[in-house]
Design an enzyme around this catalytic site. Structure first.
Site, PDB file in Angstrom:
ATOM      1  N   GLU A  98      53.978  77.697 149.793  1.00  0.00           N
ATOM      2  CA  GLU A  98      53.551  78.990 149.252  1.00  0.00           C
ATOM      3  C   GLU A  98      52.548  78.824 148.110  1.00  0.00           C
ATOM      4  O   GLU A  98      51.602  79.584 148.020  1.00  0.00           O
ATOM      5  CB  GLU A  98      54.758  79.863 148.876  1.00  0.00           C
ATOM      6  CG  GLU A  98      55.301  79.758 147.464  1.00  0.00           C
ATOM      7  CD  GLU A  98      56.215  78.568 147.238  1.00  0.00           C
ATOM      8  OE1 GLU A  98      55.908  77.454 147.720  1.00  0.00           O
ATOM      9  OE2 GLU A  98      57.218  78.737 146.526  1.00  0.00           O
ATOM     10  N   VAL A  99      52.786  77.840 147.229  1.00  0.00           N
ATOM     11  CA  VAL A  99      51.931  77.777 146.044  1.00  0.00           C
ATOM     12  C   VAL A  99      51.557  76.341 145.688  1.00  0.00           C
ATOM     13  O   VAL A  99      52.372  75.432 145.766  1.00  0.00           O
ATOM     14  CB  VAL A  99      52.592  78.512 144.833  1.00  0.00           C
ATOM     15  CG1 VAL A  99      53.956  77.946 144.482  1.00  0.00           C
ATOM     16  CG2 VAL A  99      51.684  78.515 143.605  1.00  0.00           C
ATOM     17  N   ASP A 100      50.295  76.170 145.350  1.00  0.00           N
ATOM     18  CA  ASP A 100      49.797  74.916 144.794  1.00  0.00           C
ATOM     19  C   ASP A 100      49.778  75.123 143.286  1.00  0.00           C
ATOM     20  O   ASP A 100      48.883  75.778 142.760  1.00  0.00           O
ATOM     21  CB  ASP A 100      48.392  74.644 145.360  1.00  0.00           C
ATOM     22  CG  ASP A 100      47.745  73.389 144.769  1.00  0.00           C
ATOM     23  OD1 ASP A 100      48.276  72.837 143.789  1.00  0.00           O
ATOM     24  OD2 ASP A 100      46.703  72.979 145.311  1.00  0.00           O
ATOM     25  N   ASP A 101      50.798  74.573 142.624  1.00  0.00           N
ATOM     26  CA  ASP A 101      50.948  74.777 141.179  1.00  0.00           C
ATOM     27  C   ASP A 101      50.537  73.492 140.450  1.00  0.00           C
ATOM     28  O   ASP A 101      49.357  73.273 140.207  1.00  0.00           O
ATOM     29  CB  ASP A 101      52.391  75.196 140.890  1.00  0.00           C
ATOM     30  CG  ASP A 101      52.636  75.466 139.426  1.00  0.00           C
ATOM     31  OD1 ASP A 101      51.722  75.963 138.752  1.00  0.00           O
ATOM     32  OD2 ASP A 101      53.756  75.192 138.940  1.00  0.00           O
ATOM     33  N   LYS A 129      46.903  78.006 142.124  1.00  0.00           N
ATOM     34  CA  LYS A 129      46.750  78.413 140.719  1.00  0.00           C
ATOM     35  C   LYS A 129      45.668  77.589 140.050  1.00  0.00           C
ATOM     36  O   LYS A 129      45.665  76.356 140.116  1.00  0.00           O
ATOM     37  CB  LYS A 129      48.063  78.194 139.972  1.00  0.00           C
ATOM     38  CG  LYS A 129      49.122  79.189 140.322  1.00  0.00           C
ATOM     39  CD  LYS A 129      50.203  79.136 139.252  1.00  0.00           C
ATOM     40  CE  LYS A 129      51.541  79.462 139.840  1.00  0.00           C
ATOM     41  NZ  LYS A 129      52.622  79.285 138.856  1.00  0.00           N
TER      42      LYS A 129
HETATM   43  P1  G4P Z   1      53.205  72.013 143.978  1.00  0.00           P
HETATM   44  O1  G4P Z   1      53.151  70.546 144.241  1.00  0.00           O
HETATM   45  O2  G4P Z   1      53.210  72.800 145.248  1.00  0.00           O
HETATM   46  O3  G4P Z   1      52.153  72.459 143.014  1.00  0.00           O
HETATM   47  O4  G4P Z   1      54.580  72.367 143.352  1.00  0.00           O
HETATM   48  P2  G4P Z   1      55.245  71.930 141.938  1.00  0.00           P
HETATM   49  O5  G4P Z   1      55.836  70.578 142.114  1.00  0.00           O
HETATM   50  O6  G4P Z   1      54.303  72.132 140.815  1.00  0.00           O
HETATM   51  O7  G4P Z   1      56.379  73.015 141.746  1.00  0.00           O
HETATM   52  C1  G4P Z   1      57.221  73.220 142.726  1.00  0.00           C
HETATM   53  C2  G4P Z   1      58.182  74.371 142.541  1.00  0.00           C
HETATM   54  O8  G4P Z   1      57.770  75.386 141.613  1.00  0.00           O
HETATM   55  C3  G4P Z   1      58.241  75.012 143.887  1.00  0.00           C
HETATM   56  O9  G4P Z   1      59.516  75.481 144.157  1.00  0.00           O
HETATM   57  C4  G4P Z   1      57.335  76.216 143.706  1.00  0.00           C
HETATM   58  O10 G4P Z   1      57.660  77.198 144.647  1.00  0.00           O
HETATM   59  C5  G4P Z   1      57.668  76.635 142.288  1.00  0.00           C
HETATM   60  N1  G4P Z   1      56.631  77.486 141.678  1.00  0.00           N
HETATM   61  C6  G4P Z   1      55.536  77.092 141.007  1.00  0.00           C
HETATM   62  N2  G4P Z   1      54.838  78.151 140.558  1.00  0.00           N
HETATM   63  C7  G4P Z   1      55.500  79.248 140.961  1.00  0.00           C
HETATM   64  C8  G4P Z   1      55.253  80.666 140.794  1.00  0.00           C
HETATM   65  O11 G4P Z   1      54.291  81.117 140.184  1.00  0.00           O
HETATM   66  N3  G4P Z   1      56.175  81.504 141.332  1.00  0.00           N
HETATM   67  C9  G4P Z   1      57.270  81.046 142.019  1.00  0.00           C
HETATM   68  N4  G4P Z   1      58.109  81.964 142.521  1.00  0.00           N
HETATM   69  N5  G4P Z   1      57.526  79.721 142.202  1.00  0.00           N
HETATM   70  C10 G4P Z   1      56.638  78.838 141.674  1.00  0.00           C
HETATM   71  P3  G4P Z   1      60.781  74.596 144.349  1.00  0.00           P
HETATM   72  O12 G4P Z   1      61.626  74.783 143.144  1.00  0.00           O
HETATM   73  O13 G4P Z   1      60.406  73.195 144.694  1.00  0.00           O
HETATM   74  O14 G4P Z   1      61.465  75.162 145.594  1.00  0.00           O
HETATM   75  P4  G4P Z   1      61.495  76.599 146.291  1.00  0.00           P
HETATM   76  O15 G4P Z   1      61.510  77.645 145.219  1.00  0.00           O
HETATM   77  O16 G4P Z   1      60.239  76.685 147.083  1.00  0.00           O
HETATM   78  O17 G4P Z   1      62.702  76.555 147.080  1.00  0.00           O
HETATM   79 MG    MG Z   2      59.744  78.028 144.691  1.00  0.00          MG
END
Ligand code: G4P
Ligand code: MG
Length: 175
Positions: A98-101, A129
């Site tokens: 969903e997102v490239d953070d 982002k």
């Molecule tokens: P990246 O490589 O894709 O940039 O991911 P990164 O490791 O920086 O961060 C991963 C976690 O942080 C992901 O969830 C991602 O969905 C969540 N995240 C980052 N920014 C946002 C945002 O603006 N909104 C939301 N809702 N989530 C964000 P995760 O904890 O690994 O798992 P899941 O939530 O997908 O299950």
């Molecule tokens: Mg997430």
């Protein structure tokens, strides 16, 4: 306390963004053999994408943040692909999230997938982002698609909403 800017999206917003991504991927000439979704945020985007690019979906689970919401030393696999060799070797993979953070999870996942020697590897995210990234898209990745480029704000996805009507309202106020 400083208010974090929030950006709300509806399911329809997501659907339109996925459709646009699908069109761009298809226009590039890339036809994947398999879609790999990073859970959990990549699950719903990958399923919508399958409506436009009909391919089997494999899923992986990675965790990068601990119970206190602090990043770990490196992402950890919490779920991976069975019989990974036969499923990925010499295959064209489309990785969906969903997102490239920070890009840390993406980099880790892309490297893991590349180690299984796919013939081609392309990545698609709904949102990228605009910020300094701590991870890199590894060499060997043939394509990168982002549906939308956003400021470094907190994105509120509809699947995280406890009250979907409130989500729709917040999204419509932003328009
Ligand atoms: P990246 O490589 O894709 O940039 O991911 P990164 O490791 O920086 O961060 C991963 C976690 O942080 C992901 O969830 C991602 O969905 C969540 N995240 C980052 N920014 C946002 C945002 O603006 N909104 C939301 N809702 N989530 C964000 P995760 O904890 O690994 O798992 P899941 O939530 O997908 O299950
Ligand atoms: Mg997430």
């Amino acid at each position: 306390m400083e208010e974090v800017e929030k950006h709300y999206f509806t399911y329809n917003d997501i659907h339109r963004t996925v459709k646009k991504l699908a069109t761009e991927i298809q226009s590039s000439g890339f036809i994947p053999d398999v879609i790999v979704a990073i859970g959990t945020g990549g699950f719903i985007p990958a399923r919508i994408l399958k409506t436009f690019i009909s391919r089997p979906i494999l899923t992986v689970g990675l965790s990068y943040y601990d119970e206190n919401n602090q990043p770990k030393a490196a992402p950890e696999k919490i779920q991976w692909i069975d019989e990974v060799e036969t499923k990925l070797k010499d295959k064209k993979i489309l990785l969906v999230d969903e997102v490239d953070d920070s890009r840390v999870t993406l980099e880790y996942c892309l490297k893991e997938l590349l180690s299984h020697k796919p013939s081609e590897m392309v990545v698609a995210v709904l949102h990228n982002k605009k910020k300094e990234k701590r991870g890199v898209i590894p060499e060997g990745v043939a394509g990168y698609f982002a549906g939308e480029i956003l400021e470094d704000e907190w994105i509120c996805y509809p699947w995280d909403a406890v009250d979907i009507d409130e989500q729709e309202l917040a999204a419509s106020k932003q328009r």
